[in-house]
Design an enzyme around this catalytic site. Sequence first.
Site, PDB file in Angstrom:
ATOM      1  N   CYS A  83     -35.469   9.228  26.297  1.00  0.00           N
ATOM      2  CA  CYS A  83     -36.661   8.733  25.402  1.00  0.00           C
ATOM      3  C   CYS A  83     -36.066   8.551  23.135  1.00  0.00           C
ATOM      4  CB  CYS A  83     -38.314   9.513  24.991  1.00  0.00           C
ATOM      5  SG  CYS A  83     -39.118   8.889  23.281  1.00  0.00           S
ATOM      6  N   CYS A 107     -37.941   9.491  20.838  1.00  0.00           N
ATOM      7  CA  CYS A 107     -38.112  11.265  20.317  1.00  0.00           C
ATOM      8  C   CYS A 107     -37.414  11.987  20.288  1.00  0.00           C
ATOM      9  CB  CYS A 107     -38.576  12.055  21.783  1.00  0.00           C
ATOM     10  SG  CYS A 107     -39.691  10.585  22.411  1.00  0.00           S
ATOM     11  N   ASP A 108     -36.196  11.762  20.289  1.00  0.00           N
ATOM     12  CA  ASP A 108     -35.446  12.813  20.320  1.00  0.00           C
ATOM     13  C   ASP A 108     -33.866  11.440  19.298  1.00  0.00           C
ATOM     14  OD1 ASP A 108     -36.191  14.319  22.184  1.00  0.00           O
ATOM     15  OD2 ASP A 108     -35.697  13.411  23.995  1.00  0.00           O
TER      16      ASP A 108
END
Length: 325
Positions: A154, A157-158
């Site tokens: 992701c 997200c990261d």
Amino acid sequence: MMVMLEDVKTQPKLEAIIQKEGPLFDVIIIGGGPAGLTAAIYCGRARLKTLLIEKALLGGLASTTFLIENYPGFPEGISGIELGNKLEAQARKAGCDIYYGEATGITISKNKKVVEIEKHRLETKVIILATGTEPKKLGIKGEEELRGRGVSYCATCDGPFYRDKSIVVVGGGNSAVEEAIFLTRYAQKITIVHRRDKLRADKILAERAINHPKIFILWDSEIEEVIGKARVEQVVIKNLKTEARSKLAADGVFFYAGSSPNSKLIKGLVKLDEAGYILTDEELRTNVPGVFAAGDIRKKCLKQVVTAAGDGALAAESARRFIEE
Ligand code: NAP
């Protein structure tokens, strides 16, 4: 991706929903991505007693996309999270109950359909399966071991953890290319490792990636191993034409090598293709009367937010007709 603690704390108890709606639902929708949420909007507007169950994040996999650029009506694009929030608000406004929880079993007999959630066995006239997909794991050495320590599925997200770092992105589809472009906001260098000599992604995205000064593409190549002690340090790359192997330093590896269907719950219940996707007819009926499927979980040729939404609307309409008939 996890459900926010706030959401779990503030959501109504399942007992309260059952008390409000009675023991028999018209429709239970399993999965809260764009397909499930659109089905919920349509079912709610048809005044069907509807419960949608989502075990992770409303908005589905699409909510992990930083910017959705091809959903009609949003010329500047819309973030996956925002679209998910809007769909949720619209489903609730239409009168659908939403519950964060996991459906752990489905039993179907001649006149009865039961969905098990926690300790409850909820009866329903119709089930709409919209369980979607999850990122495919390649199963190579280091992938699982370094997950969360440089291995990610992701970028939204990261990505922010990789400011000025070197990243490898695996895959050549829309997800890989779109997320590689997103990662250029943070990383200093992104290497796309793709097993063929042509990207599968839409031309507009492929052009953007190929022309981007921070993106490099290793064609005809596969990752064989992710190496690192505490975190990802290197990847082993094999050139599929020459069979030559080389090591590339990397701080992170983002896997976008396609997806696998979330069909664990429905195996043996409805007919699936050999890859685990649900087979439906044109009205999104499965082979079991009163059980419909919508979105990426069903076998179809174009998996997009817009087609998932279309599926949700059609499945809801088919459900309505099934109940009335
Ligand atoms: P995808 O389109 O199936 O692409 C997967 C990519 O991974 C392909 O390039 C494939 O290579 C590669 N791959 C598969 N297995 C591999 C393996 N074992 N080793 C190395 N590489 C491997 O998957 P996706 O990109 O996740 O997209 C899923 C669906 O969502 C698609 O229908 C896509 O169009 C849609 N989507 C759309 C958008 C958008 O429209 N903006 C954004 C994201 C996703 P090959 O090309 O050689 O098969």
